[in-house]
Motif scaffolding. Structure first.
Motif, PDB file in Angstrom:
ATOM      1  N   ASN A  96       0.849  -1.184   0.000  1.00 29.70           N
ATOM      2  CA  ASN A  96       0.000   0.000   0.000  1.00 29.70           C
ATOM      3  C   ASN A  96       0.889   1.240   0.000  1.00 29.70           C
ATOM      4  O   ASN A  96       1.978   1.239   0.582  1.00 29.70           O
ATOM      5  CB  ASN A  96      -0.932   0.013   1.210  1.00 29.70           C
ATOM      6  CG  ASN A  96      -2.112  -0.920   1.028  1.00 29.70           C
ATOM      7  OD1 ASN A  96      -2.273  -1.527  -0.022  1.00 29.70           O
ATOM      8  ND2 ASN A  96      -2.932  -1.059   2.054  1.00 29.70           N
ATOM      9  N   TYR A  97       0.403   2.294  -0.656  1.00 32.45           N
ATOM     10  CA  TYR A  97       1.245   3.482  -0.792  1.00 32.45           C
ATOM     11  C   TYR A  97       0.420   4.697  -1.192  1.00 32.45           C
ATOM     12  O   TYR A  97      -0.718   4.582  -1.643  1.00 32.45           O
ATOM     13  CB  TYR A  97       2.359   3.252  -1.824  1.00 32.45           C
ATOM     14  CG  TYR A  97       1.875   3.014  -3.237  1.00 32.45           C
ATOM     15  CD1 TYR A  97       1.774   4.061  -4.146  1.00 32.45           C
ATOM     16  CD2 TYR A  97       1.506   1.746  -3.668  1.00 32.45           C
ATOM     17  CE1 TYR A  97       1.336   3.854  -5.446  1.00 32.45           C
ATOM     18  CE2 TYR A  97       1.066   1.525  -4.963  1.00 32.45           C
ATOM     19  CZ  TYR A  97       0.986   2.583  -5.848  1.00 32.45           C
ATOM     20  OH  TYR A  97       0.545   2.363  -7.132  1.00 32.45           O
ATOM     21  N   ALA A 181      -4.647  -2.642   8.983  1.00 32.20           N
ATOM     22  CA  ALA A 181      -4.161  -1.369   9.541  1.00 32.20           C
ATOM     23  C   ALA A 181      -3.689  -1.556  10.980  1.00 32.20           C
ATOM     24  O   ALA A 181      -2.640  -1.032  11.375  1.00 32.20           O
ATOM     25  CB  ALA A 181      -5.265  -0.315   9.470  1.00 32.20           C
ATOM     26  N   ASP A 182      -4.435  -2.334  11.773  1.00 32.28           N
ATOM     27  CA  ASP A 182      -4.027  -2.598  13.154  1.00 32.28           C
ATOM     28  C   ASP A 182      -2.693  -3.331  13.198  1.00 32.28           C
ATOM     29  O   ASP A 182      -1.831  -3.039  14.039  1.00 32.28           O
ATOM     30  CB  ASP A 182      -5.102  -3.423  13.877  1.00 32.28           C
ATOM     31  CG  ASP A 182      -6.372  -2.629  14.161  1.00 32.28           C
ATOM     32  OD1 ASP A 182      -6.341  -1.379  14.056  1.00 32.28           O
ATOM     33  OD2 ASP A 182      -7.394  -3.265  14.477  1.00 32.28           O
ATOM     34  N   ALA A 183      -2.501  -4.288  12.281  1.00 30.45           N
ATOM     35  CA  ALA A 183      -1.242  -5.021  12.234  1.00 30.45           C
ATOM     36  C   ALA A 183      -0.090  -4.097  11.862  1.00 30.45           C
ATOM     37  O   ALA A 183       1.014  -4.196  12.427  1.00 30.45           O
ATOM     38  CB  ALA A 183      -1.352  -6.182  11.245  1.00 30.45           C
ATOM     39  N   LEU A 184      -0.326  -3.198  10.924  1.00 30.06           N
ATOM     40  CA  LEU A 184       0.721  -2.244  10.553  1.00 30.06           C
ATOM     41  C   LEU A 184       1.053  -1.310  11.718  1.00 30.06           C
ATOM     42  O   LEU A 184       2.231  -0.992  11.952  1.00 30.06           O
ATOM     43  CB  LEU A 184       0.288  -1.426   9.334  1.00 30.06           C
ATOM     44  CG  LEU A 184       0.414  -2.135   7.995  1.00 30.06           C
ATOM     45  CD1 LEU A 184      -0.266  -1.331   6.904  1.00 30.06           C
ATOM     46  CD2 LEU A 184       1.883  -2.358   7.642  1.00 30.06           C
ATOM     47  N   GLU A 185       0.041  -0.890  12.439  1.00 28.43           N
ATOM     48  CA  GLU A 185       0.295  -0.024  13.596  1.00 28.43           C
ATOM     49  C   GLU A 185       1.154  -0.754  14.625  1.00 28.43           C
ATOM     50  O   GLU A 185       2.085  -0.175  15.195  1.00 28.43           O
ATOM     51  CB  GLU A 185      -1.022   0.432  14.217  1.00 28.43           C
ATOM     52  CG  GLU A 185      -0.818   1.473  15.291  1.00 28.43           C
ATOM     53  CD  GLU A 185      -2.093   2.242  15.602  1.00 28.43           C
ATOM     54  OE1 GLU A 185      -1.967   3.294  16.245  1.00 28.43           O
ATOM     55  OE2 GLU A 185      -3.185   1.796  15.208  1.00 28.43           O
ATOM     56  N   MET A 192       0.941   4.848   7.646  1.00 24.71           N
ATOM     57  CA  MET A 192       0.110   4.066   6.742  1.00 24.71           C
ATOM     58  C   MET A 192      -1.102   3.513   7.468  1.00 24.71           C
ATOM     59  O   MET A 192      -2.217   3.490   6.927  1.00 24.71           O
ATOM     60  CB  MET A 192       0.932   2.940   6.104  1.00 24.71           C
ATOM     61  CG  MET A 192       0.120   2.025   5.190  1.00 24.71           C
ATOM     62  SD  MET A 192      -0.850   2.886   3.904  1.00 24.71           S
ATOM     63  CE  MET A 192       0.446   3.534   2.864  1.00 24.71           C
ATOM     64  N   ALA A 193      -0.928   3.063   8.699  1.00 18.96           N
ATOM     65  CA  ALA A 193      -2.059   2.542   9.468  1.00 18.96           C
ATOM     66  C   ALA A 193      -3.150   3.593   9.615  1.00 18.96           C
ATOM     67  O   ALA A 193      -4.333   3.296   9.416  1.00 18.96           O
ATOM     68  CB  ALA A 193      -1.589   2.068  10.835  1.00 18.96           C
ATOM     69  N   ALA A 194      -2.770   4.823   9.911  1.00 21.18           N
ATOM     70  CA  ALA A 194      -3.761   5.890  10.085  1.00 21.18           C
ATOM     71  C   ALA A 194      -4.495   6.166   8.776  1.00 21.18           C
ATOM     72  O   ALA A 194      -5.710   6.375   8.769  1.00 21.18           O
ATOM     73  CB  ALA A 194      -3.077   7.157  10.600  1.00 21.18           C
ATOM     74  N   LEU A 195      -3.773   6.176   7.677  1.00 21.94           N
ATOM     75  CA  LEU A 195      -4.420   6.396   6.376  1.00 21.94           C
ATOM     76  C   LEU A 195      -5.411   5.274   6.068  1.00 21.94           C
ATOM     77  O   LEU A 195      -6.516   5.519   5.587  1.00 21.94           O
ATOM     78  CB  LEU A 195      -3.381   6.495   5.276  1.00 21.94           C
ATOM     79  CG  LEU A 195      -2.549   7.794   5.262  1.00 21.94           C
ATOM     80  CD1 LEU A 195      -1.366   7.660   4.323  1.00 21.94           C
ATOM     81  CD2 LEU A 195      -3.412   8.978   4.877  1.00 21.94           C
ATOM     82  N   MET A 196      -5.020   4.039   6.315  1.00 23.34           N
ATOM     83  CA  MET A 196      -5.913   2.902   6.055  1.00 23.34           C
ATOM     84  C   MET A 196      -7.137   2.943   6.952  1.00 23.34           C
ATOM     85  O   MET A 196      -8.242   2.590   6.535  1.00 23.34           O
ATOM     86  CB  MET A 196      -5.148   1.593   6.209  1.00 23.34           C
ATOM     87  CG  MET A 196      -4.122   1.353   5.130  1.00 23.34           C
ATOM     88  SD  MET A 196      -3.093  -0.109   5.434  1.00 23.34           S
ATOM     89  CE  MET A 196      -4.324  -1.431   5.344  1.00 23.34           C
TER      90      MET A 196
END
Length: 200
Positions: A96-97, A181-185, A192-196
């Motif tokens: 994701n980007y 998103a939680d996993a990325l956070e 990126m988590a906040a954007l998702m």
């Protein structure tokens, strides 16, 4: 830019803000010497005009005045594991980007315009360092500034095409996107988590 319509980003004010916030990217141009790229700091002069400068020794510099160029900037990005979606074994990994491409005509600035650009660029960056007192050009010996101006060239990019990509998992069910998103956070990829988490 990504061809999937779910990822198309056409919010010009938000694109402007991202470019302002990051302030640095890659400028590409086709030249008689082959394709060239310069990595440049940028600042908005108005809603559709970017200012940047390059070293006069940069091989792209002699080809920019009057050229069509492409400025590319990358925002947050992150690898996304298919395991995080919780959708079963048929998911695949992805990246994701956030990315922006701004295409337009380039024109060279005179020395007065270059100085205005350098002052605006310094102001944009220095204001973020508050409460540190803002550095200004008048602290430097004018002779040194004059020498510096012989080493760089300033340009304007009049943007005529805006292309943005927000690839945030919008093609997944909300619960799957939020789980990723939680996993990325948890991995420390908070931007990126906040954007998702805010994606629609």
């Amino acid at each position: 830019m990504h061809p999937h319509p779910a990822f198309r980003w056409e919010d010009r004010p938000a694109i402007r803000d991202l470019v302002r916030d990051i302030g640095f990217g890659a400028l590409f141009a086709a030249t008689p010497d082959g394709p060239c790229v310069a990595h440049v700091p940028v600042v908005w002069l108005d809603d559709d005009t970017l200012a940047f400068h390059v070293s006069r020794g940069n091989r792209i510099a002699k080809h920019l005045d009057g050229a069509t160029a492409l400025f590319s900037l990358q925002g947050p990005d992150a690898y996304v594991s298919p395991d995080w979606y919780g959708l079963g074994p048929d998911e695949v990994s992805t990246w994701n980007y956030v990315a922006v491409e701004l295409e337009g005509n380039v024109s060279r600035m005179d020395d007065a315009g270059l100085l205005e650009h350098l002052d605006a660029l310094a102001h944009e960056q220095e204001r973020r360092l508050a409460p540190k007192p803002e550095w200004k050009r008048d602290k430097v010996d004018p002779a040194k500034i004059a020498r510096m101006l012989t080493a760089i060239t300033g340009y304007r990019l009049q943007v005529r095409a805006w292309r943005g990509t927000l690839k945030l998992g919008q093609n997944k069910p909300d619960a799957a996107r939020l789980a990723a998103a939680d996993a990325l956070e948890a991995q420390g990829r908070r931007a990126m988590a906040a954007l998702m988490q805010g994606a629609k």
